[in-house]
Design an enzyme around this catalytic site. Structure first.
Site, PDB file in Angstrom:
ATOM      1  N   ASP A 280      -4.120  -0.488  -2.920  1.00  0.00           N
ATOM      2  CA  ASP A 280      -4.435   0.857  -2.143  1.00  0.00           C
ATOM      3  C   ASP A 280      -3.373   1.722  -2.470  1.00  0.00           C
ATOM      4  O   ASP A 280      -2.535   2.315  -1.858  1.00  0.00           O
ATOM      5  CB  ASP A 280      -4.256   0.277  -0.737  1.00  0.00           C
ATOM      6  CG  ASP A 280      -5.568  -0.364  -0.269  1.00  0.00           C
ATOM      7  OD1 ASP A 280      -6.365  -0.710  -0.922  1.00  0.00           O
ATOM      8  OD2 ASP A 280      -5.691  -0.455   1.021  1.00  0.00           O
TER       9      ASP A 280
ATOM     10  N   HIS B 242      -3.739  -8.523  -2.849  1.00  0.00           N
ATOM     11  CA  HIS B 242      -3.754  -7.432  -1.706  1.00  0.00           C
ATOM     12  C   HIS B 242      -4.339  -8.055  -0.380  1.00  0.00           C
ATOM     13  O   HIS B 242      -3.569  -7.568   0.457  1.00  0.00           O
ATOM     14  CB  HIS B 242      -4.862  -6.230  -2.312  1.00  0.00           C
ATOM     15  CG  HIS B 242      -5.099  -5.103  -1.323  1.00  0.00           C
ATOM     16  ND1 HIS B 242      -3.835  -4.148  -1.011  1.00  0.00           N
ATOM     17  CD2 HIS B 242      -5.927  -4.775  -0.304  1.00  0.00           C
ATOM     18  CE1 HIS B 242      -4.056  -3.480  -0.062  1.00  0.00           C
ATOM     19  NE2 HIS B 242      -5.592  -3.858   0.467  1.00  0.00           N
TER      20      HIS B 242
ATOM     21  N   HIS C  85      -2.158  -4.567   2.668  1.00  0.00           N
ATOM     22  CA  HIS C  85      -3.519  -4.443   3.417  1.00  0.00           C
ATOM     23  C   HIS C  85      -3.024  -4.145   4.863  1.00  0.00           C
ATOM     24  O   HIS C  85      -4.012  -3.759   5.392  1.00  0.00           O
ATOM     25  CB  HIS C  85      -4.330  -5.774   3.042  1.00  0.00           C
ATOM     26  CG  HIS C  85      -5.690  -5.674   3.362  1.00  0.00           C
ATOM     27  ND1 HIS C  85      -6.443  -4.507   3.028  1.00  0.00           N
ATOM     28  CD2 HIS C  85      -6.374  -6.524   3.954  1.00  0.00           C
ATOM     29  CE1 HIS C  85      -7.622  -4.919   3.439  1.00  0.00           C
ATOM     30  NE2 HIS C  85      -7.830  -5.951   3.900  1.00  0.00           N
TER      31      HIS C  85
ATOM     32  N   ASP D 154      -6.486   7.078  -1.296  1.00  0.00           N
ATOM     33  CA  ASP D 154      -7.131   7.316  -0.006  1.00  0.00           C
ATOM     34  C   ASP D 154      -6.249   7.706   1.121  1.00  0.00           C
ATOM     35  O   ASP D 154      -5.080   7.079   0.972  1.00  0.00           O
ATOM     36  CB  ASP D 154      -8.086   6.106   0.328  1.00  0.00           C
ATOM     37  CG  ASP D 154      -9.292   6.329  -0.287  1.00  0.00           C
ATOM     38  OD1 ASP D 154      -9.849   7.347  -1.006  1.00  0.00           O
ATOM     39  OD2 ASP D 154     -10.052   5.104  -0.381  1.00  0.00           O
ATOM     40  N   ARG D 155      -6.794   8.425   2.173  1.00  0.00           N
ATOM     41  CA  ARG D 155      -6.033   8.275   3.294  1.00  0.00           C
ATOM     42  C   ARG D 155      -4.969   9.653   3.289  1.00  0.00           C
ATOM     43  O   ARG D 155      -5.141  10.802   3.676  1.00  0.00           O
ATOM     44  CB  ARG D 155      -5.398   7.303   3.922  1.00  0.00           C
ATOM     45  CG  ARG D 155      -6.457   6.457   4.431  1.00  0.00           C
ATOM     46  CD  ARG D 155      -6.241   5.451   5.836  1.00  0.00           C
ATOM     47  NE  ARG D 155      -7.180   4.767   6.365  1.00  0.00           N
ATOM     48  CZ  ARG D 155      -8.027   4.903   7.266  1.00  0.00           C
ATOM     49  NH1 ARG D 155      -7.655   6.243   7.862  1.00  0.00           N
ATOM     50  NH2 ARG D 155      -8.843   4.231   7.673  1.00  0.00           N
TER      51      ARG D 155
ATOM     52  N   HIS E 106      -1.046   4.493  -0.420  1.00  0.00           N
ATOM     53  CA  HIS E 106      -2.042   5.312   0.082  1.00  0.00           C
ATOM     54  C   HIS E 106      -1.829   6.819   0.102  1.00  0.00           C
ATOM     55  O   HIS E 106      -1.624   7.621   1.056  1.00  0.00           O
ATOM     56  CB  HIS E 106      -2.206   4.891   1.664  1.00  0.00           C
ATOM     57  CG  HIS E 106      -3.239   3.561   1.844  1.00  0.00           C
ATOM     58  ND1 HIS E 106      -4.465   4.046   1.329  1.00  0.00           N
ATOM     59  CD2 HIS E 106      -3.056   2.731   2.687  1.00  0.00           C
ATOM     60  CE1 HIS E 106      -5.128   2.838   1.816  1.00  0.00           C
ATOM     61  NE2 HIS E 106      -4.316   1.897   2.541  1.00  0.00           N
TER      62      HIS E 106
ATOM     63  N   ARG F 183     -11.827  -6.823  10.422  1.00  0.00           N
ATOM     64  CA  ARG F 183     -12.632  -5.671   9.770  1.00  0.00           C
ATOM     65  C   ARG F 183     -13.888  -5.561   9.657  1.00  0.00           C
ATOM     66  O   ARG F 183     -14.407  -4.762   9.107  1.00  0.00           O
ATOM     67  CB  ARG F 183     -11.765  -5.828   8.493  1.00  0.00           C
ATOM     68  CG  ARG F 183     -10.410  -5.387   8.480  1.00  0.00           C
ATOM     69  CD  ARG F 183      -9.834  -5.686   7.036  1.00  0.00           C
ATOM     70  NE  ARG F 183      -8.123  -5.817   7.129  1.00  0.00           N
ATOM     71  CZ  ARG F 183      -7.443  -4.785   6.973  1.00  0.00           C
ATOM     72  NH1 ARG F 183      -7.833  -3.488   6.715  1.00  0.00           N
ATOM     73  NH2 ARG F 183      -5.997  -5.002   6.822  1.00  0.00           N
TER      74      ARG F 183
ATOM     75  N   ASP G   9       0.766  -1.136   0.175  1.00  0.00           N
ATOM     76  CA  ASP G   9      -0.036  -0.140  -0.026  1.00  0.00           C
ATOM     77  C   ASP G   9       0.795   1.411   0.274  1.00  0.00           C
ATOM     78  O   ASP G   9       1.889   1.409   0.548  1.00  0.00           O
ATOM     79  CB  ASP G   9      -0.969   0.185   1.219  1.00  0.00           C
ATOM     80  CG  ASP G   9      -1.737  -1.195   1.616  1.00  0.00           C
ATOM     81  OD1 ASP G   9      -0.946  -2.370   1.059  1.00  0.00           O
ATOM     82  OD2 ASP G   9      -2.878  -1.149   2.243  1.00  0.00           O
TER      83      ASP G   9
ATOM     84  N   ASN H  74      -8.532  -2.974  -1.654  1.00  0.00           N
ATOM     85  CA  ASN H  74     -10.035  -2.687  -1.408  1.00  0.00           C
ATOM     86  C   ASN H  74     -10.258  -1.357  -1.409  1.00  0.00           C
ATOM     87  O   ASN H  74     -11.408  -0.823  -1.166  1.00  0.00           O
ATOM     88  CB  ASN H  74     -10.290  -3.259   0.227  1.00  0.00           C
ATOM     89  CG  ASN H  74      -9.310  -2.815   1.189  1.00  0.00           C
ATOM     90  OD1 ASN H  74      -8.001  -2.711   1.194  1.00  0.00           O
ATOM     91  ND2 ASN H  74      -9.760  -2.323   2.070  1.00  0.00           N
ATOM     92  N   HIS H  75      -9.197  -0.328  -1.407  1.00  0.00           N
ATOM     93  CA  HIS H  75      -9.510   1.057  -1.494  1.00  0.00           C
ATOM     94  C   HIS H  75      -9.566   1.604  -3.060  1.00  0.00           C
ATOM     95  O   HIS H  75     -10.078   2.783  -3.073  1.00  0.00           O
ATOM     96  CB  HIS H  75      -8.319   1.766  -0.802  1.00  0.00           C
ATOM     97  CG  HIS H  75      -8.839   2.008   0.633  1.00  0.00           C
ATOM     98  ND1 HIS H  75      -9.416   3.093   1.174  1.00  0.00           N
ATOM     99  CD2 HIS H  75      -8.407   1.298   1.673  1.00  0.00           C
ATOM    100  CE1 HIS H  75      -9.827   2.811   2.468  1.00  0.00           C
ATOM    101  NE2 HIS H  75      -8.890   1.680   2.731  1.00  0.00           N
TER     102      HIS H  75
END
Length: 484
Positions: free
Chosen positions: A257, A338, A413, A260-261, A230, A386, A228, A289-290
C-alpha cells in the site's frame, strides 16, 4: 411496566445514537461503531442506527460490515433511502459498480427530487458503461503484450529547459535520488525519461525474485519494517529523517500500500523504486491490496499517474505491481505480509513460494488472503469486515507460526491510533506508517526496528508533518470524491 421499560430503552438508545454521532463528527469512528452497537442492542428496529453504523464502517474501510448493516436497515424499512445510499457507497468503494448502480436507482425512485442522488446515479451509470466498454475491448491475458517490452527510455529526448534531477548513464546514484527527493519536496516533476528508467530497472529486479523473499540480517546489524504509506510523501521523508535513508547498512522493508488515497503517490512509488534500482538490498517491497488495477482506478493512483506522467505509465505500473513479492521472512523467524493469514490450516512457506503471483490479485485463495485478511480478537476464523479475505484469531496465528518454525507475524493493512497494535499474545504486530491517514484520522504512524541476533521488535512512533495543500483523493474517480 413492560411499556415503561420499552420506552426507557428507546430513549436510552436515542441517547447512545446522539453520542455516536458526536464521536463520528470527531472522526472517532471505532468509538462511534461501539456506541451505535449499544443503541442497536437497546432498539434493533431503528433503521437509522443500522445505516449510521454502516457509514462509520465505511470510514474504516470495513465495506463488508457496511453492506451487512445497510442491508439490515433496508430490511427494517424498505422505503428508507439512506439504507440504499449507504450500501451503494460501500459497493462503489469495493469496485462493485453494478450492485451500486441498483442501489442508487432505488434511492432515485424513493427520492426523485434529490439532486445529490441524481448526481451519484449519473456517475455510477458512467462507471458501469466504462466497465462494460473495457470488458468488451479487453485482450485475454494469454495474448497480452508486455508494455515494458515496448519502451526504450534511451530514445526519449530531455528538453534543454528541463532543470530537474538527471540520471547520467545507466546507474541510479544516491546523488540523483537526493536531488529527486528535493525536487519532489518542491512539487517539481521528474522527467519521463528518468521515470521510465527507474520503473523498468526495478521491474527487472522484481521479476527475478520469488513470491516469498528471505532476508538475512547479520548479527549486530538492524532492519526496519514500515507499513502502509498510501501516497503520503512528506511523511515518508519524515521517516527517512528519523531513521536514515535506505542503504545497505540501513535496509528497509515497505510492506505494501505505497499508493492510493494520498495525493503524492507518484512521488512515493518513484522514490521507493529509485532506491530499489540504486541498491536492491537497501529496500524490500511487498505487494499490498492497493497495488492493483481495480483499487488504483478508484482510489486515485491511476488518475494521478495520468496527470503527472502519462497513460502509458498507468499500464506500466499495473504490470510492475504484478511482479512485487507477496511476503518476506526475516532471519527465518519473522513472517512479514501486508494483510494476513489463511482460511485453511497447514499452509507452509513453500506453498507461498509456489504462488504464481504475476497477475491481478484473485478474489479468493492464498494470494488474496495474504493481501486482504485481518486479525480478530476471537479464536477461529470469521468473515472479513472488508468483504474480501477473512478474519483470523490468535489460535490460527499460533498454529501457522508453529507449523513453519517462526516466532512472529508482522502485517500492516489497518490504520491504528498509535501507528501499531500488538495482538494474539504478542505473536502478531500490525504496523501502519501513514500518520493522520487521509488528513482526518488523527492517528500516529509507526515503524519497527529489529536488531540481530535477538530480533526483538523496537517500535518507533511519529506524528504527521505538514504537506502542500493537495487534498487526499484529489485524483480519485469522481464518485469516490463525492463520498469523502
Amino acid at each position: 411496566m413492560e411499556a415503561k421499560n420499552e420506552n426507557s430503552d428507546v430513549s436510552r438508545a436515542e441517547e447512545m445514537k446522539n453520542q455516536a454521532n458526536e464521536a463520528f463528527k470527531g472522526h472517532k469512528f471505532s468509538q462511534a461503531i461501539d456506541l451505535y452497537t449499544q443503541a442497536i442492542e437497546l432498539n434493533g428496529n431503528n433503521a437509522v442506527y443500522w445505516a449510521n453504523r454502516a457509514f462509520a464502517h465505511t470510514k474504516l474501510e470495513e465495506y463488508g460490515s457496511a453492506i451487512q448493516d445497510a442491508s439490515k436497515a433496508i430490511d427494517i424499512d424498505p422505503k428508507y433511502s439512506k439504507g440504499y445510499y449507504r450500501r451503494g457507497a460501500a459497493y462503489l468503494a469495493m469496485g462493485k459498480f453494478k450492485d451500486a448502480l441498483k442501489d442508487f436507482q432505488q434511492v432515485k425512485r424513493i427520492s426523485p427530487n434529490d439532486p445529490d442522488a441524481t448526481r451519484k446515479l449519473r456517475e455510477c451509470e458512467k462507471a458501469v458503461k466504462k466497465l462494460k466498454f473495457e470488458e468488451a475491448i479487453s485482450v485475454p491475458v494469454s495474448e497480452k503484450i508486455s508494455v515494458a517490452e515496448s519502451i526504450d527510455f534511451h530514445t526519449i529526448e530531455v528538453e534543454p529547459q528541463y532543470s530537474g534531477a538527471r540520471i547520467e548513464g545507466e546507474e541510479v546514484t544516491l546523488d540523483f535520488v537526493k536531488q529527486m527527493l528535493e525536487d519532489f519536496k518542491n512539487q517539481k516533476t521528474l522527467h519521463k525519461r528518468y521515470a521510465y528508467q527507474i520503473v523498468l530497472q526495478t521491474r527487472k529486479i522484481l521479476q527475478a525474485l520469488p513470491s516469498l523473499v528471505d532476508i538475512s540480517v547479520p548479527n549486530g546489524k538492524h532492519f526496519t519494517v514500515c507499513g502502509d504509506v498510501h501516497g503520503q510523501f512528506y511523511d515518508l521523508l519524515n521517516i527517512f529523517e528519523l531513521n536514515g535513508l535506505p542503504s545497505e547498512e540501513n535496509p528497509y522493508l515497505f510492506n505494501g500500500d505505497f499508493v492510493d488515497r494520498g495525493s503524492f503517490s507518484v512521488e512515493i512509488i518513484l522514490t521507493l523504486f529509485a532506491f530499489k534500482s540504486m541498491c536492491p538490498s537497501s529496500i524490500y517491497l511487498a505487494r499490498g491490496n492497493h497495488e492493483s488495477k481495480s483499487m488504483n482506478k478508484i482510489y486515485g493512483f491511476e488518475g494521478e499517474v495520468r496527470s503527472k506522467l502519462s497513460e502509458k505509465f498507468v499500464e506500466l505500473f499495473a504490470e510492475v505491481f504484478c511482479y512485487l513479492p507477496l511476503a518476506h521472512v526475516i532471519n527465518e523467524k519473522i513472517f512479514v505480509v501486508h494483510g494476513g493469514l489463511f482460511s485453511v490450516d497447514g499452509v507452509k512457506l513453500s506453498d507461498i513460494r509456489a504462488i504464481d503471483r504475476f497477475c491481478e490479485p484473485p478474489e479468493e485463495g492464498l494470494m488474496c488472503e495474504l493481501l486482504w485478511s485481518d486479525p480478530q480478537p476471537l479464536p477461529g476464523r470469521g468473515p472479513s469486515k472488508r468483504g474480501v479475505g477473512l478474519s483470523f484469531g490468535g489460535d490460527v496465528t499460533k498454529r501457522f507460526l508453529e507449523d513453519n518454525n517462526l516466532d512472529l507475524v508482522v502485517r500492516s493493512h489497518e490504520v491504528k491510533d498509535e501507528g501499531y497494535e500488538v495482538d494474539h499474545d504478542g505473536k502478531l504486530i500490525t504496523v501502519f506508517s501513514a500518520p493522520n491517514y487521509c488528513d482526518q484520522m488523527g492517528n500516529k504512524g509507526a515503524f519497527i526496528r529489529f536488531e540481530a541476533p535477538d530480533m526483538k521488535p523496537n517500535i518507533v512512533t511519529f506524528t504527521a508533518v505538514p504537506h502542500p495543500d493537495v487534498k487526499p483523493m484529489a485524483y480519485a474517480s469522481n464518485f469516490m470524491r463525492m463520498f469523502n
